[in-house]
Enzyme design. Structure first.
Site, PDB file in Angstrom:
ATOM      1  N   ILE A 284      43.533  36.956  45.326  1.00 43.10           N
ATOM      2  CA  ILE A 284      43.562  35.672  44.626  1.00 43.10           C
ATOM      3  C   ILE A 284      43.178  35.819  43.148  1.00 43.10           C
ATOM      4  O   ILE A 284      43.509  34.965  42.324  1.00 43.10           O
ATOM      5  CB  ILE A 284      42.618  34.666  45.349  1.00 43.10           C
ATOM      6  CG1 ILE A 284      43.040  33.236  45.072  1.00 43.10           C
ATOM      7  CG2 ILE A 284      41.163  34.916  45.024  1.00 43.10           C
ATOM      8  CD1 ILE A 284      42.370  32.217  45.993  1.00 43.10           C
TER       9      ILE A 284
ATOM     10  N   GLY B 182      29.652  46.926  45.604  1.00 39.60           N
ATOM     11  CA  GLY B 182      30.427  45.863  44.972  1.00 39.60           C
ATOM     12  C   GLY B 182      31.220  45.012  45.946  1.00 39.60           C
ATOM     13  O   GLY B 182      32.124  44.276  45.554  1.00 39.60           O
ATOM     14  N   GLN B 183      30.877  45.089  47.237  1.00 34.03           N
ATOM     15  CA  GLN B 183      31.595  44.297  48.236  1.00 34.03           C
ATOM     16  C   GLN B 183      31.111  42.853  48.194  1.00 34.03           C
ATOM     17  O   GLN B 183      29.909  42.590  48.266  1.00 34.03           O
ATOM     18  CB  GLN B 183      31.375  44.883  49.637  1.00 34.03           C
ATOM     19  CG  GLN B 183      32.168  44.153  50.721  1.00 34.03           C
ATOM     20  CD  GLN B 183      32.000  44.780  52.100  1.00 34.03           C
ATOM     21  OE1 GLN B 183      31.170  45.674  52.300  1.00 34.03           O
ATOM     22  NE2 GLN B 183      32.771  44.304  53.057  1.00 34.03           N
TER      23      GLN B 183
ATOM     24  N   HIS C  52      38.036  45.553  53.917  1.00 30.43           N
ATOM     25  CA  HIS C  52      39.341  45.426  53.253  1.00 30.43           C
ATOM     26  C   HIS C  52      39.577  46.596  52.326  1.00 30.43           C
ATOM     27  O   HIS C  52      38.653  47.119  51.710  1.00 30.43           O
ATOM     28  CB  HIS C  52      39.454  44.108  52.493  1.00 30.43           C
ATOM     29  CG  HIS C  52      38.301  43.823  51.575  1.00 30.43           C
ATOM     30  ND1 HIS C  52      37.102  43.329  52.024  1.00 30.43           N
ATOM     31  CD2 HIS C  52      38.180  43.975  50.240  1.00 30.43           C
ATOM     32  CE1 HIS C  52      36.277  43.182  51.003  1.00 30.43           C
ATOM     33  NE2 HIS C  52      36.895  43.581  49.907  1.00 30.43           N
ATOM     34  N   LEU C  53      40.846  46.970  52.241  1.00 34.10           N
ATOM     35  CA  LEU C  53      41.264  48.035  51.339  1.00 34.10           C
ATOM     36  C   LEU C  53      42.039  47.395  50.192  1.00 34.10           C
ATOM     37  O   LEU C  53      43.024  46.688  50.409  1.00 34.10           O
ATOM     38  CB  LEU C  53      42.171  49.018  52.090  1.00 34.10           C
ATOM     39  CG  LEU C  53      42.650  50.244  51.313  1.00 34.10           C
ATOM     40  CD1 LEU C  53      41.482  51.145  50.920  1.00 34.10           C
ATOM     41  CD2 LEU C  53      43.672  51.030  52.136  1.00 34.10           C
ATOM     42  N   HIS C  54      41.560  47.618  48.959  1.00 28.59           N
ATOM     43  CA  HIS C  54      42.292  47.145  47.782  1.00 28.59           C
ATOM     44  C   HIS C  54      43.406  48.138  47.459  1.00 28.59           C
ATOM     45  O   HIS C  54      43.180  49.351  47.459  1.00 28.59           O
ATOM     46  CB  HIS C  54      41.376  47.096  46.554  1.00 28.59           C
ATOM     47  CG  HIS C  54      40.267  46.096  46.608  1.00 28.59           C
ATOM     48  ND1 HIS C  54      40.317  44.885  45.959  1.00 28.59           N
ATOM     49  CD2 HIS C  54      39.051  46.137  47.209  1.00 28.59           C
ATOM     50  CE1 HIS C  54      39.190  44.223  46.150  1.00 28.59           C
ATOM     51  NE2 HIS C  54      38.393  44.959  46.909  1.00 28.59           N
TER      52      HIS C  54
HETATM   53  P1  AMP Z   1      35.368  42.930  47.300  1.00 24.12           P
HETATM   54  O1  AMP Z   1      34.673  42.502  46.042  1.00 24.12           O
HETATM   55  O2  AMP Z   1      35.708  44.366  47.359  1.00 24.12           O
HETATM   56  O3  AMP Z   1      34.606  42.447  48.517  1.00 24.12           O
HETATM   57  O4  AMP Z   1      36.777  42.203  47.273  1.00 24.12           O
HETATM   58  C1  AMP Z   1      36.959  40.891  47.702  1.00 24.12           C
HETATM   59  C2  AMP Z   1      38.269  40.460  47.104  1.00 24.12           C
HETATM   60  O5  AMP Z   1      38.716  39.318  47.799  1.00 24.12           O
HETATM   61  C3  AMP Z   1      38.176  40.054  45.627  1.00 24.12           C
HETATM   62  O6  AMP Z   1      39.058  40.875  44.860  1.00 24.12           O
HETATM   63  C4  AMP Z   1      38.613  38.588  45.642  1.00 24.12           C
HETATM   64  O7  AMP Z   1      39.380  38.231  44.513  1.00 24.12           O
HETATM   65  C5  AMP Z   1      39.397  38.501  46.924  1.00 24.12           C
HETATM   66  N1  AMP Z   1      39.460  37.190  47.540  1.00 24.12           N
HETATM   67  C6  AMP Z   1      38.424  36.363  47.823  1.00 24.12           C
HETATM   68  N2  AMP Z   1      38.871  35.237  48.413  1.00 24.12           N
HETATM   69  C7  AMP Z   1      40.212  35.373  48.520  1.00 24.12           C
HETATM   70  C8  AMP Z   1      41.238  34.545  49.054  1.00 24.12           C
HETATM   71  N3  AMP Z   1      41.000  33.349  49.596  1.00 24.12           N
HETATM   72  N4  AMP Z   1      42.523  34.998  48.983  1.00 24.12           N
HETATM   73  C9  AMP Z   1      42.800  36.204  48.439  1.00 24.12           C
HETATM   74  N5  AMP Z   1      41.870  37.023  47.936  1.00 24.12           N
HETATM   75  C10 AMP Z   1      40.597  36.616  47.969  1.00 24.12           C
END
Ligand code: AMP
Ligand code: ZN
Length: 112
Positions: free
Chosen positions: A30, A91-92, A98-100
């Protein structure tokens, strides 16, 4: 169910789907930090990499292999980055593993 990614997997929260199979779901981040920024999540709730065991090895491999295929589909032929942030110091921010997949621009090292 108060996990945002479980709600996305269930379709209760909208997302821009990139891929889905029996085990995993992939969707657009997002708040994209690169021209291509997808998140690949297991459909079952696992809080982070820290809670995985050897029993999750094939799921973890499947996440990475799917990221490679999605990168190819998105034309990331010059390279890309896959990242799994784990825990507060990692940084989670969302406690569902989840895998970026990030690509479409030059990445730098080390990440912040
Ligand atoms: P992390 O910081 O590694 O836990 O990544 C979490 C990711 O989830 C961040 O990059 C957010 O932008 C993304 N995120 C949070 N809420 C949503 C959502 N509703 N739809 C898509 N991505 C999201
Ligand atoms: Zn979840």
């Amino acid at each position: 169910m108060d996990c945002i990614f479980c709600q996305i997997v269930a379709g209760a929260v909208p997302s821009k789907k990139a891929y889905e199979d029996e085990q995993i779901y992939a969707f657009a981040d997002i708040d994209p930090r690169a021209p291509v920024h997808l998140l690949l999540v297991p459909k079952k709730h696992i809080p982070s990499l820290a809670q995985t065991t050897e029993a999750d090895a094939s799921l973890l491999g499947h996440l990475q292999a799917t990221a490679a295929r999605l990168a190819q589909e998105h034309g990331l032929d010059k390279g890309y980055r896959t990242v799994m942030n784990t825990g507060p110091e990692g940084g989670q921010t969302v406690s569902h593993l989840h895998l970026h997949l990030l690509g479409g621009r030059q990445m730098h090292w080390p990440p912040g």
